[in-house]
Design an enzyme around this catalytic site. Sequence first.
Site, short mmCIF file in Angstrom:
data_model
loop_
_atom_site.label_atom_id
_atom_site.label_comp_id
_atom_site.label_asym_id
_atom_site.label_seq_id
_atom_site.Cartn_x
_atom_site.Cartn_y
_atom_site.Cartn_z
N ASP A 101 0.84 -1.21 0.00
CA ASP A 101 0.00 0.00 0.00
C ASP A 101 0.87 1.26 0.00
O ASP A 101 1.98 1.25 0.53
CB ASP A 101 -0.92 -0.04 1.24
CG ASP A 101 -2.10 0.90 1.10
OD1 ASP A 101 -2.37 1.39 -0.02
OD2 ASP A 101 -2.77 1.15 2.12
N ARG A 124 0.23 7.69 -2.60
CA ARG A 124 0.84 8.72 -1.75
C ARG A 124 2.31 8.94 -2.12
O ARG A 124 2.81 10.06 -2.07
CB ARG A 124 0.70 8.32 -0.26
CG ARG A 124 -0.65 8.69 0.30
CD ARG A 124 -0.94 7.96 1.57
NE ARG A 124 -1.33 6.58 1.31
CZ ARG A 124 -1.45 5.64 2.23
NH1 ARG A 124 -1.18 5.93 3.49
NH2 ARG A 124 -1.84 4.43 1.90
N TRP A 125 2.99 7.89 -2.51
CA TRP A 125 4.39 8.01 -2.93
C TRP A 125 4.48 8.98 -4.11
O TRP A 125 5.34 9.86 -4.16
CB TRP A 125 4.93 6.64 -3.33
CG TRP A 125 6.36 6.62 -3.74
CD1 TRP A 125 7.44 6.40 -2.93
CD2 TRP A 125 6.89 6.82 -5.06
NE1 TRP A 125 8.60 6.45 -3.65
CE2 TRP A 125 8.29 6.72 -4.97
CE3 TRP A 125 6.32 7.10 -6.30
CZ2 TRP A 125 9.14 6.87 -6.07
CZ3 TRP A 125 7.14 7.25 -7.40
CH2 TRP A 125 8.54 7.13 -7.29
N HIS A 171 2.31 3.46 -9.10
CA HIS A 171 2.04 2.04 -9.38
C HIS A 171 3.21 1.42 -10.17
O HIS A 171 3.60 0.28 -9.91
CB HIS A 171 0.74 1.88 -10.17
CG HIS A 171 -0.48 2.28 -9.38
ND1 HIS A 171 -0.67 1.90 -8.07
CD2 HIS A 171 -1.57 3.03 -9.71
CE1 HIS A 171 -1.82 2.39 -7.64
NE2 HIS A 171 -2.38 3.08 -8.61
N LEU A 222 10.41 -21.08 -4.65
CA LEU A 222 9.42 -20.20 -4.00
C LEU A 222 8.17 -20.17 -4.86
O LEU A 222 8.25 -20.26 -6.09
CB LEU A 222 9.99 -18.76 -3.93
CG LEU A 222 9.07 -17.70 -3.34
CD1 LEU A 222 9.10 -17.76 -1.81
CD2 LEU A 222 9.48 -16.28 -3.78
N GLU A 232 1.23 -13.31 12.45
CA GLU A 232 1.85 -12.16 13.12
C GLU A 232 1.71 -10.97 12.17
O GLU A 232 1.87 -11.13 10.96
CB GLU A 232 3.33 -12.44 13.38
CG GLU A 232 3.59 -13.59 14.33
CD GLU A 232 3.09 -13.30 15.74
OE1 GLU A 232 3.23 -12.15 16.21
OE2 GLU A 232 2.54 -14.22 16.38
C1 IPE Z 1 -5.48 -2.72 -0.20
O1 IPE Z 1 -5.14 -1.39 -0.39
C2 IPE Z 1 -5.49 -3.43 -1.52
C3 IPE Z 1 -4.19 -3.61 -2.14
C4 IPE Z 1 -3.03 -3.27 -1.65
C5 IPE Z 1 -4.23 -4.24 -3.42
P1 IPE Z 1 -6.25 -0.25 -0.55
O2 IPE Z 1 -5.51 1.04 -0.66
O3 IPE Z 1 -7.20 -0.60 -1.62
O4 IPE Z 1 -7.01 -0.35 0.85
P2 IPE Z 1 -7.90 0.72 1.64
O5 IPE Z 1 -8.98 1.19 0.72
O6 IPE Z 1 -6.97 1.84 2.03
O7 IPE Z 1 -8.39 -0.03 2.83
C1 IPE Z 2 -1.58 0.22 -3.41
O1 IPE Z 2 -1.34 1.58 -3.43
C2 IPE Z 2 -1.78 -0.35 -4.79
C3 IPE Z 2 -3.15 -0.79 -5.08
C4 IPE Z 2 -4.16 -0.84 -4.25
C5 IPE Z 2 -3.41 -1.21 -6.45
P1 IPE Z 2 -2.54 2.62 -3.43
O2 IPE Z 2 -2.91 2.93 -4.83
O3 IPE Z 2 -3.65 2.15 -2.57
O4 IPE Z 2 -1.84 3.89 -2.78
P2 IPE Z 2 -2.46 4.91 -1.74
O5 IPE Z 2 -2.99 4.10 -0.59
O6 IPE Z 2 -3.55 5.65 -2.45
O7 IPE Z 2 -1.32 5.78 -1.34
MG MG Z 3 -4.09 2.38 -0.63
#
Ligand code: IPE
Ligand code: IPE
Ligand code: MG
Length: 230
Positions: free
Chosen positions: A15, A19-20, A32, A127, A196
Amino acid sequence: MIEDTPLKHLAVIMDGNGRWAKERGLKRTKGHEKGADAIRDITTYCADHPTIHSVTFYAFSTENWKRPKLEVEFLMKLLDTYLKKELPIYQKHNVRFQAIGDMNGFSKSLQKRIKETEELTKGNTSLTQVLALNYGGRAEITHSVNRLIQEGKKSVTEEDISKHLQTTYQDIDLLIRTSGEERISNFLLWQISYAEFYFTPTLWPDFEVTELDTIIQNYTQRTRRFGGVK
Ligand code: IPE
Ligand code: IPE
Ligand code: MG
């Protein structure tokens, strides 16, 4: 060191890509792209690790379809490119690729790429790298129960449900979520019952092997009791 519960199955909620990118004044899609690159080193580390046999990455949830159409389309294309680029790397590091989730949600060509990659890597043994794609923990459990109903079962055991999950791999030992969010977001609900957890503020594109190594050191200091006494 917990000799009796070595780290075999690692799960990662990747996740923080958006934001990055935002922090750098870039489009979310750039995050992404960088995020997809970050998967490789982590996978190679796991392939070389003496006890890890599976790593499951959350790449696209059943809820991620709520995102803007362009972002979803970008993610689909990125997945296709990723698998194409990754195939020689899987072969080089003896990594088997598997997907979990509902592939029917994807285009025919992406489904074909996924199937082919699974097929071509199925003999690899160092793996198993699992990508959770159009995956939801509730959907997976519901699917399992429906299959049992179709088989005519009147009541089911935990074992029955486990066996009919999409993958019958073992429970998760350690679940890592990046980006500082401390929630599960519908990931592997059944398999994390005694996992964990480790939450790190690092955004996924910045997550590196050195941090994974530190987290694994932390895991080995923990005492897993599974409801018993130790
Ligand atoms: C969870 O991240 C799904 C993936 C990393 C693929 P999200 O960014 O979708 O989750 P929420 O909406 O913050 O809970
Ligand atoms: C996780 O990063 C990737 C996917 C859910 C596909 P996000 O796209 O959720 O990034 P944030 O949470 O908006 O920063
Ligand atoms: Mg996210």
